[in-house]
Design a protein around this motif. Structure first.
Motif, PDB file in Angstrom:
ATOM      1  N   SER A   1       0.787  -0.979   0.087  1.00  0.00           N
ATOM      2  CA  SER A   1       0.001   0.100  -0.097  1.00  0.00           C
ATOM      3  C   SER A   1       0.893   1.265  -0.040  1.00  0.00           C
ATOM      4  CB  SER A   1      -0.934  -0.023   1.093  1.00  0.00           C
ATOM      5  OG  SER A   1      -1.486   1.265   1.449  1.00  0.00           O
ATOM      6  N   LEU A   2       0.778   2.173  -1.056  1.00  0.00           N
ATOM      7  CA  LEU A   2       1.391   3.399  -0.993  1.00  0.00           C
ATOM      8  C   LEU A   2       0.983   4.250   0.027  1.00  0.00           C
ATOM      9  CD1 LEU A   2       2.086   3.599  -4.874  1.00  0.00           C
ATOM     10  CD2 LEU A   2       3.784   2.877  -3.210  1.00  0.00           C
ATOM     11  N   ALA A   3      -0.362   4.196   0.097  1.00  0.00           N
ATOM     12  CA  ALA A   3      -0.800   5.123   1.266  1.00  0.00           C
ATOM     13  C   ALA A   3      -0.095   5.093   2.470  1.00  0.00           C
ATOM     14  CB  ALA A   3      -2.350   5.061   1.178  1.00  0.00           C
ATOM     15  N   GLU A   4       0.471   3.876   2.831  1.00  0.00           N
ATOM     16  CA  GLU A   4       0.959   3.612   3.810  1.00  0.00           C
ATOM     17  C   GLU A   4       2.345   3.865   4.170  1.00  0.00           C
ATOM     18  OE1 GLU A   4       0.077  -0.454   5.505  1.00  0.00           O
ATOM     19  OE2 GLU A   4      -1.856  -0.341   5.180  1.00  0.00           O
TER      20      GLU A   4
ATOM     21  N   TRP B   1       7.823   6.672 -11.359  1.00  0.00           N
ATOM     22  CA  TRP B   1       8.708   6.040 -10.372  1.00  0.00           C
ATOM     23  C   TRP B   1       9.712   7.061 -10.324  1.00  0.00           C
ATOM     24  CZ3 TRP B   1      12.248   1.397 -11.695  1.00  0.00           C
ATOM     25  CH2 TRP B   1      12.841   0.678 -10.813  1.00  0.00           C
ATOM     26  N   CYS B   2      10.353   7.430  -9.259  1.00  0.00           N
ATOM     27  CA  CYS B   2      11.348   8.620  -9.308  1.00  0.00           C
ATOM     28  C   CYS B   2      12.899   8.003  -9.796  1.00  0.00           C
ATOM     29  CB  CYS B   2      11.535   8.718  -7.752  1.00  0.00           C
ATOM     30  SG  CYS B   2      10.183   9.990  -7.179  1.00  0.00           S
ATOM     31  N   ASP B   3      12.902   6.557  -9.593  1.00  0.00           N
ATOM     32  CA  ASP B   3      14.206   6.082 -10.263  1.00  0.00           C
ATOM     33  C   ASP B   3      14.409   5.621 -11.728  1.00  0.00           C
ATOM     34  OD1 ASP B   3      15.578   6.232  -7.795  1.00  0.00           O
ATOM     35  OD2 ASP B   3      14.627   4.408  -7.254  1.00  0.00           O
ATOM     36  N   ASN B   4      12.966   5.604 -12.235  1.00  0.00           N
ATOM     37  CA  ASN B   4      13.031   5.360 -13.689  1.00  0.00           C
ATOM     38  C   ASN B   4      11.617   5.996 -14.276  1.00  0.00           C
ATOM     39  OD1 ASN B   4      12.722   4.647 -16.257  1.00  0.00           O
ATOM     40  ND2 ASN B   4      13.091   2.683 -16.049  1.00  0.00           N
ATOM     41  N   PRO B   5      11.681   7.360 -14.598  1.00  0.00           N
ATOM     42  CA  PRO B   5      10.290   7.907 -14.744  1.00  0.00           C
ATOM     43  C   PRO B   5       9.299   7.350 -15.941  1.00  0.00           C
ATOM     44  CG  PRO B   5      11.960   9.663 -14.414  1.00  0.00           C
ATOM     45  CD  PRO B   5      12.699   8.138 -14.457  1.00  0.00           C
TER      46      PRO B   5
ATOM     47  N   PRO C   1       6.367   1.425   1.545  1.00  0.00           N
ATOM     48  CA  PRO C   1       6.997   0.761   2.816  1.00  0.00           C
ATOM     49  C   PRO C   1       7.523  -0.624   2.696  1.00  0.00           C
ATOM     50  CG  PRO C   1       4.561   0.617   2.602  1.00  0.00           C
ATOM     51  CD  PRO C   1       4.945   1.344   1.517  1.00  0.00           C
ATOM     52  N   LEU C   2       7.421  -1.368   1.767  1.00  0.00           N
ATOM     53  CA  LEU C   2       8.169  -2.635   1.539  1.00  0.00           C
ATOM     54  C   LEU C   2       9.585  -2.660   1.011  1.00  0.00           C
ATOM     55  CD1 LEU C   2       7.189  -5.631   2.031  1.00  0.00           C
ATOM     56  CD2 LEU C   2       6.199  -5.519  -0.137  1.00  0.00           C
ATOM     57  N   HIS C   3       9.742  -2.058   0.014  1.00  0.00           N
ATOM     58  CA  HIS C   3      11.089  -2.071  -0.714  1.00  0.00           C
ATOM     59  C   HIS C   3      11.606  -0.622  -1.171  1.00  0.00           C
ATOM     60  CE1 HIS C   3       9.680  -6.452  -1.518  1.00  0.00           C
ATOM     61  NE2 HIS C   3      10.974  -6.474  -0.883  1.00  0.00           N
ATOM     62  N   ALA C   4      10.852   0.416  -0.655  1.00  0.00           N
ATOM     63  CA  ALA C   4      11.394   1.748  -0.676  1.00  0.00           C
ATOM     64  C   ALA C   4      11.435   2.240  -2.281  1.00  0.00           C
ATOM     65  CB  ALA C   4      12.794   1.803  -0.111  1.00  0.00           C
ATOM     66  N   TRP C   5      10.589   1.518  -3.036  1.00  0.00           N
ATOM     67  CA  TRP C   5      10.531   2.459  -4.397  1.00  0.00           C
ATOM     68  C   TRP C   5       9.657   3.734  -4.213  1.00  0.00           C
ATOM     69  CZ3 TRP C   5       9.181  -0.655  -9.109  1.00  0.00           C
ATOM     70  CH2 TRP C   5      10.002  -1.656  -9.543  1.00  0.00           C
ATOM     71  N   ARG C   6      10.079   4.886  -4.700  1.00  0.00           N
ATOM     72  CA  ARG C   6       9.811   6.104  -4.637  1.00  0.00           C
ATOM     73  C   ARG C   6       8.822   6.549  -5.684  1.00  0.00           C
ATOM     74  NH1 ARG C   6      13.715   9.910  -4.342  1.00  0.00           N
ATOM     75  NH2 ARG C   6      14.784   8.810  -5.810  1.00  0.00           N
TER      76      ARG C   6
ATOM     77  N   CYS D   1       6.164  15.968  -2.658  1.00  0.00           N
ATOM     78  CA  CYS D   1       5.308  15.047  -3.468  1.00  0.00           C
ATOM     79  C   CYS D   1       5.860  13.768  -3.783  1.00  0.00           C
ATOM     80  CB  CYS D   1       5.328  16.133  -4.788  1.00  0.00           C
ATOM     81  SG  CYS D   1       4.130  17.482  -4.457  1.00  0.00           S
ATOM     82  N   VAL D   2       6.568  13.109  -2.856  1.00  0.00           N
ATOM     83  CA  VAL D   2       7.155  11.927  -3.304  1.00  0.00           C
ATOM     84  C   VAL D   2       6.769  10.853  -1.971  1.00  0.00           C
ATOM     85  CG1 VAL D   2       9.445  10.451  -3.346  1.00  0.00           C
ATOM     86  CG2 VAL D   2       9.173  12.684  -4.577  1.00  0.00           C
TER      87      VAL D   2
END
Length: 105
Positions: free
Chosen positions: A50-53, A77-81, A64-69, A59-60
């Motif tokens: 859940s990204l809400a968690e 996705w901040c690491d590959n738009p 909570p699981l694997h730190a994808w932003r 704005c990023v």
């Protein structure tokens, strides 16, 4: 024709936080950044957390699981738009937060 759906009240989502809400048949993460609201798919495309968690900074949101932003303004996705999760327009009318979903959802 796009569908506009009431999904929360402004008071339900304090500034600097996110909430998972139901919009028709999907769960959407809605975030409040200084009174501006944004909506992206709640399920992280990597492993479904859940990204809400996640942790919201500006704005990023960080999964909570694997730190994808993800940028909550457009779901990128901040690491590959080039990789994005779904995002939808949000509007506020009075104390109600609305999401606009396209016809094909």
């Amino acid at each position: 024709m796009p569908r506009r759906i009431a999904i929360a009240s402004v008071d339900d989502i304090p500034p600097g936080e996110g909430r998972a809400v139901e919009a028709d048949d999907r769960i959407v993460a809605v975030f409040n950044v200084d009174g501006q609201f944004y909506a992206i798919d709640d399920a992280c495309p990597h492993m479904g957390a859940s990204l809400a968690e996640g942790h919201l900074e500006g704005c990023v949101v960080t999964c909570p699981l694997h730190a994808w932003r993800f940028d909550i303004r457009d779901g990128s996705w901040c690491d590959n738009p080039r990789v994005k999760t779904d995002s939808w327009p949000i509007s506020v009318e009075g104390n109600e937060v609305y999401i606009t979903l396209p016809d094909d959802e």
